[in-house]
Scaffold this motif. Structure first.
Motif, PDB file in Angstrom:
ATOM      1  N   HIS A  37     -10.149  10.291   1.050  1.00 11.62           N
ATOM      2  CA  HIS A  37      -8.732  10.426   1.408  1.00 11.62           C
ATOM      3  C   HIS A  37      -8.175  11.705   0.787  1.00 11.62           C
ATOM      4  CE1 HIS A  37      -8.555   6.353   2.962  1.00 11.62           C
ATOM      5  NE2 HIS A  37      -7.260   6.491   3.216  1.00 11.62           N
ATOM      6  N   ALA A  38      -7.405  12.446   1.567  1.00 12.58           N
ATOM      7  CA  ALA A  38      -6.738  13.638   1.029  1.00 12.58           C
ATOM      8  C   ALA A  38      -5.251  13.536   1.335  1.00 12.58           C
ATOM      9  CB  ALA A  38      -7.308  14.884   1.678  1.00 12.58           C
ATOM     10  N   SER A  58       0.873  -1.167   0.000  1.00 12.43           N
ATOM     11  CA  SER A  58       0.000   0.000   0.000  1.00 12.43           C
ATOM     12  C   SER A  58       0.919   1.229   0.000  1.00 12.43           C
ATOM     13  CB  SER A  58      -0.914  -0.074   1.218  1.00 12.43           C
ATOM     14  OG  SER A  58      -1.769   1.040   1.271  1.00 12.43           O
ATOM     15  N   GLN A  89     -10.189   0.773   4.418  1.00 11.55           N
ATOM     16  CA  GLN A  89     -10.507   2.199   4.471  1.00 11.55           C
ATOM     17  C   GLN A  89     -10.506   2.833   3.084  1.00 11.55           C
ATOM     18  OE1 GLN A  89      -7.611   0.787   5.267  1.00 11.55           O
ATOM     19  NE2 GLN A  89      -5.876   2.199   5.247  1.00 11.55           N
ATOM     20  N   GLN A 106     -13.492   3.809  13.303  1.00  8.96           N
ATOM     21  CA  GLN A 106     -12.112   3.631  13.802  1.00  8.96           C
ATOM     22  C   GLN A 106     -12.108   3.850  15.306  1.00  8.96           C
ATOM     23  OE1 GLN A 106      -8.709   4.764  11.480  1.00  8.96           O
ATOM     24  NE2 GLN A 106      -7.698   5.614  13.269  1.00  8.96           N
ATOM     25  N   ARG A 116      -9.048   7.033  -2.982  1.00  9.90           N
ATOM     26  CA  ARG A 116      -7.884   6.355  -2.443  1.00  9.90           C
ATOM     27  C   ARG A 116      -7.343   5.272  -3.401  1.00  9.90           C
ATOM     28  NH1 ARG A 116      -4.528   4.317   1.921  1.00  9.90           N
ATOM     29  NH2 ARG A 116      -3.648   2.733   0.608  1.00  9.90           N
ATOM     30  N   PRO A 139      -8.390   9.785  11.218  1.00  6.44           N
ATOM     31  CA  PRO A 139      -8.258  10.128   9.798  1.00  6.44           C
ATOM     32  C   PRO A 139      -8.816  11.505   9.424  1.00  6.44           C
ATOM     33  CG  PRO A 139      -9.789   8.284  10.099  1.00  6.44           C
ATOM     34  CD  PRO A 139      -9.176   8.562  11.441  1.00  6.44           C
ATOM     35  N   GLY A 153      -2.301  10.181   7.524  1.00  6.15           N
ATOM     36  CA  GLY A 153      -1.719   8.836   7.393  1.00  6.15           C
ATOM     37  C   GLY A 153      -0.807   8.667   6.188  1.00  6.15           C
ATOM     38  N   MET A 154      -1.313   8.999   5.013  1.00  8.94           N
ATOM     39  CA  MET A 154      -0.504   8.759   3.812  1.00  8.94           C
ATOM     40  C   MET A 154       0.690   9.711   3.771  1.00  8.94           C
ATOM     41  SD  MET A 154      -3.328   8.008   0.866  1.00  8.94           S
ATOM     42  CE  MET A 154      -4.060   9.628   0.912  1.00  8.94           C
ATOM     43  N   GLY A 194      -6.274  13.710   8.073  1.00  8.50           N
ATOM     44  CA  GLY A 194      -5.655  13.349   6.790  1.00  8.50           C
ATOM     45  C   GLY A 194      -4.141  13.167   6.847  1.00  8.50           C
ATOM     46  N   ARG A 196     -10.035  -2.791  -1.823  1.00  3.40           N
ATOM     47  CA  ARG A 196      -9.642  -4.199  -1.651  1.00  3.40           C
ATOM     48  C   ARG A 196      -9.616  -4.560  -0.176  1.00  3.40           C
ATOM     49  NH1 ARG A 196      -3.931  -4.231  -0.858  1.00  3.40           N
ATOM     50  NH2 ARG A 196      -3.033  -2.149  -1.090  1.00  3.40           N
ATOM     51  N   ALA A 229       2.318 -12.650   4.178  1.00  4.61           N
ATOM     52  CA  ALA A 229       3.502 -12.763   5.031  1.00  4.61           C
ATOM     53  C   ALA A 229       3.083 -13.388   6.354  1.00  4.61           C
ATOM     54  CB  ALA A 229       4.115 -11.386   5.251  1.00  4.61           C
ATOM     55  N   GLU A 264       2.725  -8.860  -1.055  1.00  8.07           N
ATOM     56  CA  GLU A 264       1.402  -8.268  -0.783  1.00  8.07           C
ATOM     57  C   GLU A 264       0.348  -9.368  -0.854  1.00  8.07           C
ATOM     58  OE1 GLU A 264      -0.282  -5.347   0.045  1.00  8.07           O
ATOM     59  OE2 GLU A 264      -2.059  -6.607  -0.242  1.00  8.07           O
ATOM     60  N   ARG A 265      -0.550  -9.376   0.128  1.00  7.76           N
ATOM     61  CA  ARG A 265      -1.506 -10.493   0.150  1.00  7.76           C
ATOM     62  C   ARG A 265      -2.662 -10.312  -0.826  1.00  7.76           C
ATOM     63  NH1 ARG A 265      -4.509  -9.491   5.938  1.00  7.76           N
ATOM     64  NH2 ARG A 265      -5.716  -7.742   5.193  1.00  7.76           N
ATOM     65  N   ALA A 319       2.631   3.048   2.215  1.00  5.93           N
ATOM     66  CA  ALA A 319       3.912   2.993   2.930  1.00  5.93           C
ATOM     67  C   ALA A 319       4.866   1.990   2.283  1.00  5.93           C
ATOM     68  CB  ALA A 319       3.681   2.639   4.398  1.00  5.93           C
ATOM     69  N   ASP A 366       1.264   2.915   8.773  1.00  4.01           N
ATOM     70  CA  ASP A 366       0.322   2.681   9.864  1.00  4.01           C
ATOM     71  C   ASP A 366       0.809   1.630  10.859  1.00  4.01           C
ATOM     72  OD1 ASP A 366      -1.292   4.501   8.608  1.00  4.01           O
ATOM     73  OD2 ASP A 366      -3.104   3.278   8.693  1.00  4.01           O
TER      74      ASP A 366
HETATM   75  C1  LIG Z   1     -11.621   6.037   7.305  1.00  6.31           C
HETATM   76  C2  LIG Z   1     -10.215   6.431   7.002  1.00  6.31           C
HETATM   77  C3  LIG Z   1      -9.957   7.585   6.275  1.00  6.31           C
HETATM   78  C4  LIG Z   1      -8.643   7.974   6.045  1.00  6.31           C
HETATM   79  N1  LIG Z   1      -8.410   9.155   5.393  1.00  6.31           N
HETATM   80  C5  LIG Z   1      -7.141   9.548   5.157  1.00  6.31           C
HETATM   81  C6  LIG Z   1      -6.858  10.763   4.473  1.00  6.31           C
HETATM   82  O1  LIG Z   1      -7.739  11.541   4.127  1.00  6.31           O
HETATM   83  N2  LIG Z   1      -5.557  11.073   4.251  1.00  6.31           N
HETATM   84  C7  LIG Z   1      -4.543  10.260   4.661  1.00  6.31           C
HETATM   85  O2  LIG Z   1      -3.378  10.585   4.414  1.00  6.31           O
HETATM   86  N3  LIG Z   1      -4.780   9.114   5.311  1.00  6.31           N
HETATM   87  C8  LIG Z   1      -6.034   8.735   5.570  1.00  6.31           C
HETATM   88  N4  LIG Z   1      -6.272   7.567   6.220  1.00  6.31           N
HETATM   89  C9  LIG Z   1      -5.120   6.751   6.644  1.00  6.31           C
HETATM   90  C10 LIG Z   1      -4.549   5.964   5.472  1.00  6.31           C
HETATM   91  O3  LIG Z   1      -5.528   5.127   4.927  1.00  6.31           O
HETATM   92  C11 LIG Z   1      -3.360   5.162   5.943  1.00  6.31           C
HETATM   93  O4  LIG Z   1      -2.555   5.958   6.767  1.00  6.31           O
HETATM   94  C12 LIG Z   1      -2.508   4.702   4.782  1.00  6.31           C
HETATM   95  O5  LIG Z   1      -3.220   3.818   3.983  1.00  6.31           O
HETATM   96  C13 LIG Z   1      -1.244   4.044   5.328  1.00  6.31           C
HETATM   97  O6  LIG Z   1      -0.893   3.072   4.552  1.00  6.31           O
HETATM   98  P1  LIG Z   1      -0.040   1.811   4.980  1.00  6.31           P
HETATM   99  O7  LIG Z   1       0.634   1.473   3.714  1.00  6.31           O
HETATM  100  O8  LIG Z   1       0.766   2.056   6.180  1.00  6.31           O
HETATM  101  O9  LIG Z   1      -1.111   0.715   5.427  1.00  6.31           O
HETATM  102  P2  LIG Z   1      -2.381   0.156   4.698  1.00  6.31           P
HETATM  103  O10 LIG Z   1      -2.876   1.110   3.688  1.00  6.31           O
HETATM  104  O11 LIG Z   1      -3.315  -0.285   5.743  1.00  6.31           O
HETATM  105  O12 LIG Z   1      -1.851  -1.112   3.886  1.00  6.31           O
HETATM  106  C14 LIG Z   1      -1.359  -2.286   4.454  1.00  6.31           C
HETATM  107  C15 LIG Z   1      -0.989  -3.222   3.312  1.00  6.31           C
HETATM  108  O13 LIG Z   1      -0.414  -4.402   3.838  1.00  6.31           O
HETATM  109  C16 LIG Z   1      -1.033  -5.522   3.237  1.00  6.31           C
HETATM  110  N5  LIG Z   1      -0.935  -6.622   4.191  1.00  6.31           N
HETATM  111  C17 LIG Z   1      -1.479  -6.706   5.432  1.00  6.31           C
HETATM  112  N6  LIG Z   1      -1.146  -7.852   6.019  1.00  6.31           N
HETATM  113  C18 LIG Z   1      -0.360  -8.510   5.144  1.00  6.31           C
HETATM  114  C19 LIG Z   1       0.307  -9.766   5.183  1.00  6.31           C
HETATM  115  N7  LIG Z   1       0.237 -10.584   6.254  1.00  6.31           N
HETATM  116  N8  LIG Z   1       1.043 -10.137   4.092  1.00  6.31           N
HETATM  117  C20 LIG Z   1       1.141  -9.313   3.001  1.00  6.31           C
HETATM  118  N9  LIG Z   1       0.519  -8.134   2.910  1.00  6.31           N
HETATM  119  C21 LIG Z   1      -0.224  -7.741   3.977  1.00  6.31           C
HETATM  120  C22 LIG Z   1      -2.463  -5.073   2.970  1.00  6.31           C
HETATM  121  O14 LIG Z   1      -3.116  -5.860   2.004  1.00  6.31           O
HETATM  122  C23 LIG Z   1      -2.196  -3.647   2.489  1.00  6.31           C
HETATM  123  O15 LIG Z   1      -1.867  -3.622   1.137  1.00  6.31           O
HETATM  124  C24 LIG Z   1      -7.571   7.173   6.499  1.00  6.31           C
HETATM  125  C25 LIG Z   1      -7.828   6.009   7.218  1.00  6.31           C
HETATM  126  C26 LIG Z   1      -9.128   5.656   7.491  1.00  6.31           C
HETATM  127  C27 LIG Z   1      -9.385   4.432   8.319  1.00  6.31           C
END
Ligand SMILES: Cc1cc2nc3c(=O)[nH]c(=O)nc-3n(C[C@H](O)[C@H](O)[C@H](O)COP(=O)(O)OP(=O)(O)OC[C@H]3O[C@@H](n4cnc5c(N)ncnc54)[C@H](O)[C@@H]3O)c2cc1C
Length: 461
Positions: free
Chosen positions: A75-76, A34, A70, A309, A132, A339, A344-345, A342, A65, A156, A55-56, A36, A332
């Protein structure tokens, strides 16, 4: 200490391309594709012969997906994140615009209303408006176009250790075959909020990083609508109101595919609704007419999707006594915030920048990546301070309170009021909200004096 945190965040958020990149390892593995994980892979591609992302979800990233539940919600990207996207993928915004991303012109009116009062414009508005999955698919395409990055689909399930270092990651391939090990000199966990890294560490005899939680109990409801100029010309509108102890919010953004995405939010037992009619009624009751106009008169695309959340949380990786070498965590997995701010990303993009600084500093990869986690802590502290401070005012939130909370609360009240009439204060505040500046920058003597002077002038009028 304070000013050094400010300076470090500014350095981390630099938009300049990285210099002095050197290949220092054979293979790096990233868990999770995703935001990060993709950004971490892009950074690692400068320092490893080969980067493997596990990636799963089987996905091209264009649709919501299971691994990113989320993804259906609004998302912004904050300004700090936008700069990093362009830093790691030069031309990102032009490519995105060519593929349909809405990039509003700098003079596009953006309506921000708090408790019915229209806020003055700032120069720091976000320019990236997208769903998003669309945003993620753009990052994914650019990442996977890098020659030495490849992606495998699988879940993983654990880490491999060799003495005091991580030597690989185990995963179960998507086709159901037995678990396999991907050998690695460096592993980055980017599996999101529900990452099991802390369990894996504990299972192998390592200390578990402390998990700090603030229970926020946030409720979101989001719906897409067909954009229709007869209904509204809105490109971006935000509103927040507080009545009878209830804090409610709404956002509407124009996004790709000639659509609007609209989100409304409440806290605790205050749920904004599950149908378009309930959403419209909630908007009519609480926010400026643009929200209800769109909810009532524009054609919905699909159903209202809700999301809850429970908490903001951070894992204190920087504080663990013992940690294996060859391992990092980003996004995350490290911290996930309320959220509505905004963050997280944008935080995830800044973690990528921390990783780049660490890898360019000539690190000994046979020692724990403490310097990396120290940098990440600066980003987490900045985002946490901004979002949790505001959430401590919610009636159902009862801590944890930071030191000096009551004094800081009084000062932020003055600061917010002063920002209404003082452009310099307003812009510094939006730099902080955009994760371009550390909240400490608001308590520099010059800024404090300016706030106090502005408050005095207003009081004596
Ligand atoms: C309702 C909501 C609204 C939001 N709005 C915003 C916004 O406006 N702006 C913003 O910046 N952020 C927002 N966020 C936060 C944002 O969605 C996250 O901070 C961002 O997606 C961080 O990404 P990440 O890559 O750390 O984790 P995630 O996006 O959660 O991705 C985790 C990845 O790991 C994979 N994965 C998990 N377990 C395994 C495993 N065992 N093996 C292989 N792969 C695995 C998943 O499939 C996924 O692809 C929001 C969050 C929520 C809940």
């Amino acid at each position: 200490m304070f000013s050094s945190r400010s300076r470090r965040l500014t350095e981390i958020g630099t938009p300049l391309p990285p210099t002095g990149t050197e290949v220092i390892m054979r293979r790096a593995v990233v868990l999770g594709a995703s935001v990060a994980g993709l950004l971490a892979a892009r950074v690692l591609s400068d320092h490893a012969d080969e980067v493997v992302i596990i990636e799963r979800d089987e996905t091209d990233g264009t649709l919501p997906r299971p691994g990113v539940p989320q993804g259906t919600q609004v998302h912004a990207v904050l300004k700090g994140g936008e700069l990093q996207l362009v830093r790691w993928f030069p031309g990102f915004l032009d490519d995105a615009a060519a593929l349909g991303m809405v990039l509003p012109a700098p003079d596009t009116p953006v309506s921000v209303t708090i408790n019915g009062v229209k806020m003055p414009a700032t120069a720091m508005r976000p320019t990236v408006l997208a769903t998003r999955p669309f945003l993620e698919s753009l990052i994914r395409t650019r990442t996977l176009a890098v020659d030495n990055i490849r992606l495998v689909t699988g879940r993983a399930v654990g880490l491999e250790f060799d003495g005091d270092r991580v030597s690989g990651a185990r995963y179960v391939p998507h086709n159901g075959a037995d678990a396999v090990t991907e050998r690695a000199d460096f592993v980055v966990d980017a599996m999101g909020r529900s990452s099991r890294l802390a369990d894996w560490l504990a299972d192998s005899g390592w200390p578990r990083p402390e998990l700090v939680r603030m229970p926020i109990k946030l409720n979101y409801a989001t719906c897409l609508f067909e954009q229709d100029d007869q209904v509204s010309e809105a490109v971006m509108a935000l509103a927040q109101c507080e009545t009878d102890g209830l804090r409610r919010g709404a956002v509407v953004n124009r996004v790709e595919g000639n659509r609007w995405i609209m989100m409304v939010s409440g806290y605790d037992q205050d749920r904004p609704g599950r149908t378009v009619e309930e959403l419209a009624a909630f908007c009519r009751q609480n926010f400026p007419p643009v929200f209800a106009d769109i909810a009532e008169r524009a054609r919905p695309v699909g159903e209202v999707v809700t999301y809850r959340q429970a908490d903001s949380r951070r894992r204190e990786f920087h504080a663990v006594e013992r940690f294996p070498a060859g391992l990092a965590a980003a996004g995350d997995t490290v911290a996930s915030f309320n959220p509505v701010y905004g963050q997280g990303m944008t935080s995830a993009t800044l973690h990528a920048s921390c990783l780049s600084s660490y890898l360019r500093s000539g690190p000994d990869l046979d020692r724990p990546a403490k310097e990396y986690f120290d940098l990440v802590r600066v980003v987490v502290d900045a985002a946490w301070q901004t979002s949790t401070f505001a959430d401590l005012e919610l009636p159902h939130v009862d801590g944890p309170y930071p030191r000096g909370y009551h004094l800081t609360k009084r000062m932020s009240g003055l600061l917010f009021k002063a920002s209404m009439s003082d452009r310099t204060i307003r812009e510094q505040l939006s730099h902080v909200r955009g994760l371009l500046a550390h909240p400490d920058s608001l308590s520099r003597p010059g800024m404090l004096l300016r706030v106090l002077w502005r408050s005095l002038v207003t009081a004596t009028r």
